[in-house]
Design a protein around this motif. Structure first.
Motif, PDB file in Angstrom:
ATOM      1  N   LEU A  55       0.842  -1.198   0.000  1.00 37.30           N
ATOM      2  CA  LEU A  55       0.000   0.000   0.000  1.00 37.30           C
ATOM      3  C   LEU A  55       0.883   1.256   0.000  1.00 37.30           C
ATOM      4  CD1 LEU A  55      -2.887   1.183   0.173  1.00 37.30           C
ATOM      5  CD2 LEU A  55      -2.723   0.979   2.659  1.00 37.30           C
ATOM      6  N   ALA A  56       1.984   1.219   0.754  1.00 34.79           N
ATOM      7  CA  ALA A  56       2.899   2.367   0.837  1.00 34.79           C
ATOM      8  C   ALA A  56       3.497   2.690  -0.535  1.00 34.79           C
ATOM      9  CB  ALA A  56       4.010   2.087   1.849  1.00 34.79           C
ATOM     10  N   ARG A  57       3.830   1.648  -1.297  1.00 31.40           N
ATOM     11  CA  ARG A  57       4.428   1.874  -2.621  1.00 31.40           C
ATOM     12  C   ARG A  57       3.436   2.532  -3.572  1.00 31.40           C
ATOM     13  NH1 ARG A  57       9.260  -0.841  -2.489  1.00 31.40           N
ATOM     14  NH2 ARG A  57       9.277  -2.637  -1.084  1.00 31.40           N
TER      15      ARG A  57
ATOM     16  N   VAL B 249       5.880   0.734   9.883  1.00 35.19           N
ATOM     17  CA  VAL B 249       6.159   0.915   8.450  1.00 35.19           C
ATOM     18  C   VAL B 249       6.137   2.410   8.108  1.00 35.19           C
ATOM     19  CG1 VAL B 249       5.379   0.430   6.085  1.00 35.19           C
ATOM     20  CG2 VAL B 249       5.327  -1.389   7.814  1.00 35.19           C
ATOM     21  N   ALA B 250       5.231   3.171   8.761  1.00 37.72           N
ATOM     22  CA  ALA B 250       5.158   4.617   8.512  1.00 37.72           C
ATOM     23  C   ALA B 250       6.476   5.305   8.867  1.00 37.72           C
ATOM     24  CB  ALA B 250       4.008   5.236   9.301  1.00 37.72           C
ATOM     25  N   HIS B 251       7.174   4.814   9.923  1.00 36.14           N
ATOM     26  CA  HIS B 251       8.484   5.379  10.257  1.00 36.14           C
ATOM     27  C   HIS B 251       9.461   5.165   9.105  1.00 36.14           C
ATOM     28  CE1 HIS B 251       7.921   6.825  14.272  1.00 36.14           C
ATOM     29  NE2 HIS B 251       7.551   5.654  14.763  1.00 36.14           N
ATOM     30  N   MET B 252       9.418   3.973   8.510  1.00 33.45           N
ATOM     31  CA  MET B 252      10.338   3.672   7.418  1.00 33.45           C
ATOM     32  C   MET B 252      10.010   4.521   6.185  1.00 33.45           C
ATOM     33  SD  MET B 252      12.043   1.523   9.152  1.00 33.45           S
ATOM     34  CE  MET B 252      13.171   0.431   8.294  1.00 33.45           C
ATOM     35  N   VAL B 253       8.714   4.659   5.903  1.00 26.93           N
ATOM     36  CA  VAL B 253       8.287   5.462   4.744  1.00 26.93           C
ATOM     37  C   VAL B 253       8.680   6.927   4.954  1.00 26.93           C
ATOM     38  CG1 VAL B 253       6.293   6.274   3.410  1.00 26.93           C
ATOM     39  CG2 VAL B 253       6.392   3.879   4.175  1.00 26.93           C
ATOM     40  N   ALA B 254       8.454   7.425   6.183  1.00 25.30           N
ATOM     41  CA  ALA B 254       8.786   8.825   6.498  1.00 25.30           C
ATOM     42  C   ALA B 254      10.293   9.051   6.317  1.00 25.30           C
ATOM     43  CB  ALA B 254       8.363   9.155   7.927  1.00 25.30           C
ATOM     44  N   HIS B 255      11.084   8.097   6.793  1.00 27.58           N
ATOM     45  CA  HIS B 255      12.544   8.202   6.707  1.00 27.58           C
ATOM     46  C   HIS B 255      13.013   8.160   5.256  1.00 27.58           C
ATOM     47  CE1 HIS B 255      16.665   7.696   8.136  1.00 27.58           C
ATOM     48  NE2 HIS B 255      16.812   6.766   7.207  1.00 27.58           N
TER      49      HIS B 255
ATOM     50  N   LEU C  86      -1.721   4.492   5.810  1.00 29.32           N
ATOM     51  CA  LEU C  86      -1.364   3.063   5.798  1.00 29.32           C
ATOM     52  C   LEU C  86      -2.287   2.229   6.688  1.00 29.32           C
ATOM     53  CD1 LEU C  86       2.534   3.249   5.772  1.00 29.32           C
ATOM     54  CD2 LEU C  86       0.928   3.073   3.849  1.00 29.32           C
ATOM     55  N   GLY C  87      -3.323   2.864   7.241  1.00 29.76           N
ATOM     56  CA  GLY C  87      -4.304   2.105   8.021  1.00 29.76           C
ATOM     57  C   GLY C  87      -4.116   2.173   9.525  1.00 29.76           C
ATOM     58  N   GLY C  88      -3.113   2.930   9.988  1.00 31.39           N
ATOM     59  CA  GLY C  88      -2.908   3.082  11.422  1.00 31.39           C
ATOM     60  C   GLY C  88      -3.751   4.230  11.967  1.00 31.39           C
TER      61      GLY C  88
ATOM     62  N   SER D  91      -9.026   5.321   9.786  1.00 34.56           N
ATOM     63  CA  SER D  91      -9.400   3.915   9.788  1.00 34.56           C
ATOM     64  C   SER D  91      -9.776   3.509  11.199  1.00 34.56           C
ATOM     65  CB  SER D  91      -8.254   3.058   9.264  1.00 34.56           C
ATOM     66  OG  SER D  91      -7.146   3.152  10.144  1.00 34.56           O
ATOM     67  N   ARG D  92     -10.446   2.396  11.306  1.00 28.73           N
ATOM     68  CA  ARG D  92     -10.823   1.894  12.631  1.00 28.73           C
ATOM     69  C   ARG D  92     -10.794   0.369  12.587  1.00 28.73           C
ATOM     70  NH1 ARG D  92     -17.402   3.071  12.391  1.00 28.73           N
ATOM     71  NH2 ARG D  92     -17.872   1.341  10.992  1.00 28.73           N
TER      72      ARG D  92
END
Ligand SMILES: [Zn+2]
Length: 174
Positions: A17-19, A74-80, A99-101, A170-171
């Motif tokens: 999804l991130a890609r 995963v959001a940390h990795m994408v942000a970085h 990303l659904g978080g 999201s929930r």
């Protein structure tokens, strides 16, 4: 119980999804995935070794925790990788939600008030088209976000929803 395989599957899903959602992340190498058992931390993002690590003990408590912790790390990795966020700032929060978080800083079950119920939990995604809102399950959400021109009609109102109507919220469905 959440198995290692379920955690790995969730990482691959969120990575994919991130890609799609962040084109500048498309060239990022696949994440390495590690596990640990002790402590109150649910996960770590390690840029140096390009690894996300998860607390098997905590993640094992429920799929709800898995479904919040994986997007968080995963959001940390994408942000970085993309430079779109840092730490738990607004940029990171936005990535995490897409990303659904839930964009929250930590996922200790007790502190976050996450109700631990065994069994399968489903993440729902929030859409708003100006006058109506709709919560979509993961299958429709993914289709809307990955297939150009795809739309969903609300059963009750007949209103159309497309990828632009995703609010980033999201929930976890009870
Ligand atoms: Zn964090």
């Amino acid at each position: 119980m959440t198995s290692r395989d379920e955690i790995i599957a969730k990482v691959r899903e969120v990575e994919a999804l991130a890609r799609i959602m962040f084109p500048s992340y498309a060239s990022a190498p696949p994440l390495r995935i590690g596990f640990f058992m002790k402590g109150r931390t649910a996960g770590w993002a390690k840029y140096g070794t390009w690894t996300v690590e998860f607390n098997e003990h905590q993640m094992g408590e429920s799929l709800a925790i898995r479904d919040l912790t994986v997007p968080h790390e995963v959001a940390h990795m994408v942000a970085h990788f993309t430079g779109l966020g840092k730490g738990h700032n607004a940029g990171w929060k936005r990535i995490c939600r897409i990303l659904g978080g839930d964009g929250q800083r930590c996922y200790n079950a007790a502190e976050r008030g996450v109700t631990i119920i065994k069994g399968r939990r489903v993440t729902e995604y929030h859409y708003h088209n100006g006058s109506q809102e709709l919560w979509l399950g993961p299958v429709h959400h993914k289709r809307l976000q990955t297939r150009l021109g795809f739309h969903v009609r609300s059963n009750s109102t007949g209103n159309r929803f497309n990828r632009e109507h995703f609010t980033g919220k999201s929930r976890i469905k009870a």
